[in-house]
Design an enzyme around this catalytic site. Structure first.
Site, PDB file in Angstrom:
ATOM      1  N   ARG A 107       0.885  -1.166   0.000  1.00 14.47           N
ATOM      2  CA  ARG A 107       0.000   0.000   0.000  1.00 14.47           C
ATOM      3  C   ARG A 107       0.921   1.213   0.000  1.00 14.47           C
ATOM      4  O   ARG A 107       1.596   1.493   0.997  1.00 14.47           O
ATOM      5  CB  ARG A 107      -0.899  -0.030   1.237  1.00 14.47           C
ATOM      6  CG  ARG A 107      -1.899   1.118   1.333  1.00 14.47           C
ATOM      7  CD  ARG A 107      -2.725   0.949   2.589  1.00 14.47           C
ATOM      8  NE  ARG A 107      -3.570   2.092   2.862  1.00 14.47           N
ATOM      9  CZ  ARG A 107      -4.848   2.207   2.511  1.00 14.47           C
ATOM     10  NH1 ARG A 107      -5.425   1.216   1.862  1.00 14.47           N
ATOM     11  NH2 ARG A 107      -5.539   3.283   2.805  1.00 14.47           N
ATOM     12  N   GLN A 137     -10.415  -2.801  -3.138  1.00 13.21           N
ATOM     13  CA  GLN A 137     -11.669  -2.238  -2.651  1.00 13.21           C
ATOM     14  C   GLN A 137     -12.799  -2.486  -3.638  1.00 13.21           C
ATOM     15  O   GLN A 137     -13.913  -2.865  -3.256  1.00 13.21           O
ATOM     16  CB  GLN A 137     -11.512  -0.734  -2.408  1.00 13.21           C
ATOM     17  CG  GLN A 137     -12.782  -0.056  -1.948  1.00 13.21           C
ATOM     18  CD  GLN A 137     -13.245  -0.557  -0.599  1.00 13.21           C
ATOM     19  OE1 GLN A 137     -12.492  -0.495   0.376  1.00 13.21           O
ATOM     20  NE2 GLN A 137     -14.475  -1.059  -0.505  1.00 13.21           N
ATOM     21  N   ASP A 218     -16.991   8.827  -1.542  1.00 11.37           N
ATOM     22  CA  ASP A 218     -15.775   8.602  -0.758  1.00 11.37           C
ATOM     23  C   ASP A 218     -15.487   9.882   0.008  1.00 11.37           C
ATOM     24  O   ASP A 218     -16.069  10.945  -0.274  1.00 11.37           O
ATOM     25  CB  ASP A 218     -14.612   8.236  -1.693  1.00 11.37           C
ATOM     26  CG  ASP A 218     -13.415   7.637  -0.949  1.00 11.37           C
ATOM     27  OD1 ASP A 218     -13.500   7.454   0.283  1.00 11.37           O
ATOM     28  OD2 ASP A 218     -12.394   7.363  -1.600  1.00 11.37           O
TER      29      ASP A 218
END
Length: 301
Positions: A107, A137, A218
């Site tokens: 990540r 995701q 988001d």
């Protein structure tokens, strides 16, 4: 050996197989305590490096738990532990790690860091997030939608807000899973031009969500944004909040998703996040199952 770097570079049939396997493994765990090992142990004897240049809650916990449930072990490394690209090259780091571990999840910030890791590693590499994309995701999101409302093919998905890295992976998925994607947001926050052709733009959110099967948003701000940027984004995005009035314009059985963490009453109201359309916590849980299936895919298990 399969890397999992992005949705658009993974064959569509493989993506569908990953989601089917994730649902199968989730069903097999129904009713079991969280710490119970899976009946199948495809990662037995395997060591997985979890590298976090960017901090995380869901990514770290879901990958760590998933590896353990499948019989493997994890080594969690932070950006300060690694200092990727500072001193030792990413290429050399990849070569060294490959001598110690069987799988790498990273990540990170720059996409090139991910690509260099994959190029020089002799073990599979998984994209846990970059500034450009967030494929794990979206695999969980597709899985969640299909659990509730059947195949996503041909459905209308509306993204309200910032055309960020999560949206980019939704755009890649729109082509691979054959659904219609609409972006509604202010021009300064339009998606990466490289994604043109994978979605349509409708500036008016009330018009955009008409007939939507799924509405997604988001967070408006990142933990790394300075205060001045936070205020500017709030001003730009205030008209794109997902609230009850907006959701009422979607289909009656439309779903609402947010990858979390959320700033309640900013990008979405609590009444939506906790309301009948919301599947945000199923979505969060499915990160675990989707990523387990991705790891199995990468290791050929």
């Amino acid at each position: 050996m399969n890397h999992f770097l992005d949705i658009h570079v993974t064959p569509a049939d493989d993506l569908s197989a990953i989601i089917a396997n994730a649902r199968r493994m989730k069903d097999a765990r129904d009713g079991l305590p969280k710490g119970t090992p899976d009946a199948e142990q495809p990662l037995a004897g395997q060591m997985v490096a979890l590298i976090f240049e960017k901090p995380s809650t869901r990514t770290r916990v879901s990958f760590d738990v998933g590896v353990r449930q499948m019989g493997g072990q994890t080594m969690v490394l932070s950006g300060t532990d690694m200092q990727l690209g500072h001193g030792e090259t990413i290429a050399d780091t990849a070569r060294v790690l490959s001598r110690y571990v069987d799988l790498i999840m990273i990540r990170t910030f720059e996409e090139q860091t991910l690509l260099d890791m994959a190029e020089y590693a002799s073990v599979p590499v998984i994209n846990g997030l970059t500034n450009r994309t967030h494929p794990c995701q979206i695999m969980a999101d597709i899985m969640t939608f299909e659990e509730h409302n059947g195949p996503i093919k041909g459905k209308k998905v509306v993204w309200s807000g910032d055309g960020n890295n999560v949206f980019a992976s939704f755009a890649h998925a729109a082509k691979q899973f054959d659904f219609d994607l609409v972006f509604t947001g202010p021009p300064p926050l339009d998606p990466d031009p490289a994604l043109d052709g994978l979605y349509t733009i409708m500036r008016n959110p009330n018009e955009a969500v008409q007939g939507a099967d799924l509405v997604v948003t988001d967070t408006w701000v990142s933990m790394h944004d300075p205060q001045s940027a936070r205020e500017r984004r709030h001003n730009q995005l205030r008209g794109y909040q997902v609230n009850d009035a907006l959701m009422a314009k979607a289909k009656p059985d439309a779903l609402f998703m947010h990858c979390l963490p959320a700033h309640r009453e900013d990008e979405a109201t609590s009444s939506v996040m906790d309301g009948p359309h919301s599947v945000i916590f199923d979505e969060a849980e499915n990160r675990l199952h989707a990523q387990k299936a991705i790891m199995r895919y990468c290791l050929g298990r």
